[in-house]
Design a protein around this motif. Sequence first.
Motif, mmCIF file in Angstrom:
data_model
loop_
_atom_site.group_PDB
_atom_site.id
_atom_site.type_symbol
_atom_site.label_atom_id
_atom_site.label_comp_id
_atom_site.label_asym_id
_atom_site.label_seq_id
_atom_site.Cartn_x
_atom_site.Cartn_y
_atom_site.Cartn_z
ATOM 1 N N GLY A 292 10.964 5.988 -2.750
ATOM 2 C CA GLY A 292 10.213 5.499 -1.586
ATOM 3 C C GLY A 292 11.078 5.484 -0.338
ATOM 4 N N GLY A 293 12.339 5.123 -0.491
ATOM 5 C CA GLY A 293 13.251 5.118 0.649
ATOM 6 C C GLY A 293 13.452 6.506 1.220
ATOM 7 N N ASN B 264 11.966 8.685 7.616
ATOM 8 C CA ASN B 264 11.670 8.961 9.033
ATOM 9 C C ASN B 264 10.747 7.903 9.628
ATOM 10 O OD1 ASN B 264 13.251 11.230 9.077
ATOM 11 N ND2 ASN B 264 11.565 12.607 8.554
ATOM 12 N N GLU B 265 9.723 7.524 8.866
ATOM 13 C CA GLU B 265 8.794 6.515 9.381
ATOM 14 C C GLU B 265 9.505 5.176 9.593
ATOM 15 O OE1 GLU B 265 4.977 3.944 7.968
ATOM 16 O OE2 GLU B 265 5.139 5.982 7.201
ATOM 17 N N ARG B 266 10.395 4.826 8.704
ATOM 18 C CA ARG B 266 11.130 3.563 8.846
ATOM 19 C C ARG B 266 12.040 3.595 10.067
ATOM 20 N NH1 ARG B 266 12.009 2.746 2.583
ATOM 21 N NH2 ARG B 266 10.092 1.626 2.167
ATOM 22 N N GLN B 267 12.663 4.742 10.305
ATOM 23 C CA GLN B 267 13.503 4.853 11.503
ATOM 24 C C GLN B 267 12.660 4.710 12.759
ATOM 25 O OE1 GLN B 267 15.484 8.588 10.954
ATOM 26 N NE2 GLN B 267 17.197 7.680 9.839
ATOM 27 N N ARG C 3 0.831 -1.207 0.000
ATOM 28 C CA ARG C 3 0.000 0.000 0.000
ATOM 29 C C ARG C 3 0.862 1.252 0.000
ATOM 30 N NH1 ARG C 3 -2.885 -2.378 4.068
ATOM 31 N NH2 ARG C 3 -1.937 -0.960 5.549
ATOM 32 N N GLU C 4 1.961 1.228 0.760
ATOM 33 C CA GLU C 4 2.823 2.409 0.849
ATOM 34 C C GLU C 4 3.555 2.679 -0.461
ATOM 35 O OE1 GLU C 4 5.507 1.731 4.084
ATOM 36 O OE2 GLU C 4 4.016 2.208 5.600
ATOM 37 N N GLU C 5 4.068 1.619 -1.096
ATOM 38 C CA GLU C 5 4.878 1.797 -2.296
ATOM 39 C C GLU C 5 4.390 0.879 -3.415
ATOM 40 O OE1 GLU C 5 9.173 2.463 -1.510
ATOM 41 O OE2 GLU C 5 8.661 1.590 0.436
ATOM 42 N N PRO C 6 3.286 1.231 -4.056
ATOM 43 C CA PRO C 6 2.734 0.358 -5.099
ATOM 44 C C PRO C 6 3.542 0.374 -6.398
ATOM 45 C CG PRO C 6 1.433 2.354 -4.918
ATOM 46 C CD PRO C 6 2.442 2.398 -3.813
ATOM 47 N N LEU C 7 4.439 1.351 -6.580
ATOM 48 C CA LEU C 7 5.195 1.425 -7.823
ATOM 49 C C LEU C 7 6.283 0.362 -7.920
ATOM 50 C CD1 LEU C 7 5.565 5.291 -8.200
ATOM 51 C CD2 LEU C 7 3.911 3.765 -9.287
ATOM 52 N N LEU D 182 14.281 3.534 -9.434
ATOM 53 C CA LEU D 182 13.901 4.897 -9.083
ATOM 54 C C LEU D 182 12.783 4.883 -8.029
ATOM 55 C CD1 LEU D 182 14.459 7.857 -9.846
ATOM 56 C CD2 LEU D 182 12.552 7.695 -11.441
ATOM 57 N N ALA D 183 11.819 3.973 -8.168
ATOM 58 C CA ALA D 183 10.732 3.869 -7.186
ATOM 59 C C ALA D 183 11.274 3.446 -5.822
ATOM 60 C CB ALA D 183 9.682 2.874 -7.671
ATOM 61 N N VAL D 184 12.248 2.542 -5.795
ATOM 62 C CA VAL D 184 12.851 2.104 -4.524
ATOM 63 C C VAL D 184 13.564 3.272 -3.853
ATOM 64 C CG1 VAL D 184 14.682 0.673 -3.539
ATOM 65 C CG2 VAL D 184 13.068 -0.323 -5.149
#
Length: 191
Positions: A82-83, A88-91, A30-34, A77-79
Amino acid sequence: MSDNPMPSSFDGNPEFKEETAGQKLRRRLREEPLIPLGCAATSYALYRAYRSMKAKDSVELNRMFRARIYAQAFTLLAVVAGGMYYKNERQQRKEFERALEARKQQEKRDAWLRELEIRDKEDRDWRERHAAIEAAAKEAAKGGPRPAPAAAASAMASDQSRTAEAPVEVSEEKKKGGVLDAVKSLLSGGK
């Protein structure tokens, strides 16, 4: 100091909760559909290139190899995007997962120590009963008074029920020493 090692920023936040692998996969999709879209485009281009190679159509084969390169570039490019976007959310999620793991480890350690305390108490009670039986046997061998068998059996039964119900006293454990003290000293680094 609180018993809960979880940072207060995670308390009550519905975004941060324990999740299974399937839930994590759905959330990431859902967060990164690309990213899955780019992977699907790459796979499709490879499939079409394979079909073109089987049909010996070199023009279509070259076109599909170029399409594969473009699809892979899009995915990369999408990776990266998205990164950067979710950095911040991942941290915060990693911090949450570390705190959650620390809490689970502490609970596991506490349960293990409780089990050791119970076993240590049972061991001490068994040794006391065994010493009492030996003393009674020595008295009987000397010709002293013999305890009634029913009284001895009831004393042993009350000891066993007391062992199952009585809370373990830590100060008594420190006085007598035992397995629990040895484990605690190992965990504390011999302090």
